[in-house]
Scaffold this active site. Structure first.
Site, short mmCIF file in Angstrom:
data_model
loop_
_atom_site.label_atom_id
_atom_site.label_comp_id
_atom_site.label_asym_id
_atom_site.label_seq_id
_atom_site.Cartn_x
_atom_site.Cartn_y
_atom_site.Cartn_z
N TYR A 252 -40.10 85.85 36.25
CA TYR A 252 -41.28 86.69 35.49
C TYR A 252 -42.49 85.69 35.77
O TYR A 252 -43.64 86.14 36.13
CB TYR A 252 -40.94 86.49 33.72
CG TYR A 252 -42.10 86.98 33.31
CD1 TYR A 252 -42.70 88.26 33.19
CD2 TYR A 252 -42.75 85.99 32.31
CE1 TYR A 252 -43.77 88.63 32.30
CE2 TYR A 252 -43.98 86.23 31.58
CZ TYR A 252 -44.25 87.82 31.49
OH TYR A 252 -45.44 88.15 30.74
N SER B 136 -50.40 85.44 32.41
CA SER B 136 -49.56 84.90 31.26
C SER B 136 -49.66 83.42 31.46
O SER B 136 -49.98 83.13 32.67
CB SER B 136 -48.06 85.47 31.63
OG SER B 136 -47.25 84.57 30.55
P1 NDP Z 1 -45.16 95.50 25.53
O1 NDP Z 1 -43.87 95.59 26.11
O2 NDP Z 1 -45.52 95.77 24.09
O3 NDP Z 1 -46.26 96.28 26.23
C1 NDP Z 1 -45.90 96.39 27.74
C2 NDP Z 1 -46.42 97.92 28.08
O4 NDP Z 1 -46.27 98.29 29.57
C3 NDP Z 1 -45.75 99.08 27.64
O5 NDP Z 1 -46.60 99.75 26.57
C4 NDP Z 1 -45.10 99.72 28.52
O6 NDP Z 1 -44.79 101.09 28.19
C5 NDP Z 1 -45.74 99.30 29.58
N1 NDP Z 1 -45.11 99.55 30.89
C6 NDP Z 1 -43.96 98.72 31.31
N2 NDP Z 1 -43.44 99.38 32.34
C7 NDP Z 1 -44.47 100.10 32.88
C8 NDP Z 1 -44.19 100.99 34.15
N3 NDP Z 1 -43.58 100.99 34.92
N4 NDP Z 1 -45.49 101.76 34.29
C9 NDP Z 1 -46.16 102.08 33.31
N5 NDP Z 1 -46.19 101.52 32.09
C10 NDP Z 1 -45.29 100.40 32.01
O7 NDP Z 1 -45.59 93.90 25.90
P2 NDP Z 1 -46.99 93.03 25.68
O8 NDP Z 1 -48.00 93.91 24.97
O9 NDP Z 1 -46.98 91.85 25.38
O10 NDP Z 1 -47.33 93.10 27.38
C11 NDP Z 1 -48.61 93.26 27.86
C12 NDP Z 1 -48.68 92.42 29.09
O11 NDP Z 1 -49.18 90.93 28.43
C13 NDP Z 1 -47.75 92.33 29.84
O12 NDP Z 1 -48.19 92.30 31.49
C14 NDP Z 1 -47.01 91.09 29.62
O13 NDP Z 1 -46.40 90.53 30.81
C15 NDP Z 1 -48.38 90.05 29.40
N6 NDP Z 1 -47.99 88.94 28.46
C16 NDP Z 1 -47.53 89.04 27.27
C17 NDP Z 1 -47.17 88.11 26.35
C18 NDP Z 1 -46.44 87.99 25.13
O14 NDP Z 1 -46.02 86.91 24.56
N7 NDP Z 1 -46.19 89.22 24.69
C19 NDP Z 1 -47.44 86.75 26.75
C20 NDP Z 1 -48.16 86.77 28.08
C21 NDP Z 1 -48.49 87.84 28.83
P3 NDP Z 1 -43.96 102.14 28.62
O15 NDP Z 1 -42.50 101.77 28.43
O16 NDP Z 1 -43.80 103.38 27.71
O17 NDP Z 1 -43.99 102.33 30.14
#
Ligand code: NDP
Length: 253
Positions: A161, A148
């Site tokens: 975070y 990020s």
């Molecule tokens: P989302 O919340 O849409 O996606 C996160 C995903 O991670 C979900 O599909 C969730 O699915 C999964 N997840 C969370 N915890 C677990 C776990 N314990 N085991 C398996 N899967 C897990 O957010 P984003 O698409 O934004 O996030 C994707 C990545 O991008 C993350 O690492 C985030 O930190 C990073 N990011 C996001 C930014 C933003 O502005 N959105 C900016 C910079 C980085 P489920 O709950 O079904 O497990």
């Protein structure tokens, strides 16, 4: 976007139930890759895999919690049973739980570290052997870690975070010294504000509103924008490593 080089690949995408993970799985499958989609929400994964398959792709839904070693091991077994070894791993699952440090939210700190850092390590542990073997056979092998902009820019209340993401960025850099000589390409993608479900777990109303305000003020990236960067990165020739990319909305400084 079209990336013909991806047709030969077998991929694992974590956090594929929503956001960037789902968008990346769609892009990979649309380009002909076989894609295993991992997350905790089985219904979302099943729906996504059905969508990808209906569109002519090849996809496998694998329910997995990356904070649980046994769950990751079982997921790797399921992926191997269906596809054999993989050559592309997108370590994308993550959680963002901001709160003032003074609140002492050990529960949130633990969950973020265990998901964003140790979870990524569990996935790495499960699939590094595959990546090394694919590279040794002369094929392209990729580990993409989704970090990020928060690993570089400081935001109050997002300290832990940011620390998990800085650690993931550092881990990727260090991994390049071990995996690069094996021809396993390790890259880090560092997005800025992106419209996904990530903010949905924030339990502090002030911070929830603050994040909502950012989305109001800045036209955010779409998950597909980040997926496209990942697709571009992993479709370069195997000797070319676009090793660390920051992708921001144009209006985000
Ligand atoms: P989302 O919340 O849409 O996606 C996160 C995903 O991670 C979900 O599909 C969730 O699915 C999964 N997840 C969370 N915890 C677990 C776990 N314990 N085991 C398996 N899967 C897990 O957010 P984003 O698409 O934004 O996030 C994707 C990545 O991008 C993350 O690492 C985030 O930190 C990073 N990011 C996001 C930014 C933003 O502005 N959105 C900016 C910079 C980085 P489920 O709950 O079904 O497990």
């Amino acid at each position: 976007m079209s990336y013909p080089a991806l047709a030969a690949r077998t991929a694992v995408v974590t956090g594929a139930a929503s956001g960037m993970g789902a968008a990346t799985a769609r892009l990979l499958a649309a380009n002909g890759a076989r894609v295993a989609v991992l997350a905790r929400r089985t219904d979302r994964l099943t729906e996504l895999a059905a969508e990808l398959t209906a569109a002519g792709g090849t996809a496998l839904a694998v329910t997995a919690d990356i904070t649980d070693q046994a769950s990751v091991d079982a997921a790797a077994e399921a992926v191997h049973a269906t596809y054999g070894p993989v050559d592309l791993v997108v370590n994308n699952a993550g959680v963002m739980l901001p709160n003032p440090l003074a609140d002492g939210r050990l529960d949130e700190w633990t969950r973020m570290i265990d998901t964003n850092l140790t979870g990524a390590l569990r996935v790495l542990r499960a699939f590094t052997g595959d990546l090394a073997a694919a590279a040794a056979e002369g094929r392209t092998a990729d580990l993409v870690n989704v970090s990020s902009i928060a690993s570089h820019v400081l935001f109050p209340d997002y300290a832990v975070y940011g620390a998990t993401k800085a650690a993931l960025t550092q881990l990727s850099a260090a991994l390049r010294t071990e995996l690069g000589p094996l021809d396993v390409r390790v890259s880090t993608v560092e997005p800025g504000l992106t419209d996904t479900e990530l903010g949905g777990h924030i339990d502090n109303p002030v911070l929830r509103e603050q994040l909502g305000g950012m989305f109001g003020a800045i036209p955010a990236l779409a998950a597909e924008d980040v997926a496209d960067l990942i697709g571009y990165t992993v479709s370069r020739p195997r000797h070319v490593n676009l090793r660390q990319s920051i992708v921001l909305p144009t209006r985000q400084a």
